[in-house]
Design an enzyme around this catalytic site. Sequence first.
Site, short mmCIF file in Angstrom:
data_model
loop_
_atom_site.label_atom_id
_atom_site.label_comp_id
_atom_site.label_asym_id
_atom_site.label_seq_id
_atom_site.Cartn_x
_atom_site.Cartn_y
_atom_site.Cartn_z
N GLY A 193 9.43 -12.43 -96.82
CA GLY A 193 9.82 -11.56 -97.91
C GLY A 193 11.06 -12.05 -98.65
O GLY A 193 11.82 -11.25 -99.18
N CYS A 194 11.24 -13.33 -98.70
CA CYS A 194 12.42 -13.95 -99.29
C CYS A 194 12.10 -14.50 -100.68
O CYS A 194 10.96 -14.86 -100.96
CB CYS A 194 12.88 -15.08 -98.36
SG CYS A 194 14.26 -16.07 -98.93
#
Length: 180
Positions: free
Chosen positions: A34-35
């Site tokens: 989720g970066c």
Amino acid sequence: MNIYDFKAEKNDDEILDFGDLRGKILLIVNTATGCGFTPQYESLERLYRKYRSDGFEILDFPCDQFGHQAPGNDNEIHEFCTVKYKTSFLRFKKTEVNGENASPVWKFLKENSPEEFIKGATHKLSMKAVEKMSTTYKDKNDIKWNFTKFLLDKNGMPVFRYSPIESPDIIEKDIVKLLK
């Protein structure tokens, strides 16, 4: 001591003896699903497919120490990466890279790596901002954020350390040099 002295648990619960990778060029990366850097999986997979038959391996260590950007369990992370980005390189269980619970592999990488490569003033400013966001970055050798990349030579020693902001594409020339 070199990377071949270590073992780590893969996402499928098998233990990998790094000695089995002796003589290969390794790119070791701490990742997160989720970066903002997660799309780097595409470039990583492209490099892996292009050079794996020449003796190149990528070792993916998901890490949830930076902004809780690797939520989910090991199976969910693996499924996300293989479905969305079609990754086929080795993936390990979620790992801590900083602090007292840091994996021995990551302690070795941090202690034996050259200074982090950051290209250009804009990237350096961006990484300064990232340092301030990180709650686990305490020491100049610590990992600053997800997608820090270490390139190791055939002797199992780190020769390059790339900041998260650096695209895997810029690593290709260094991979080619080490494969020769």
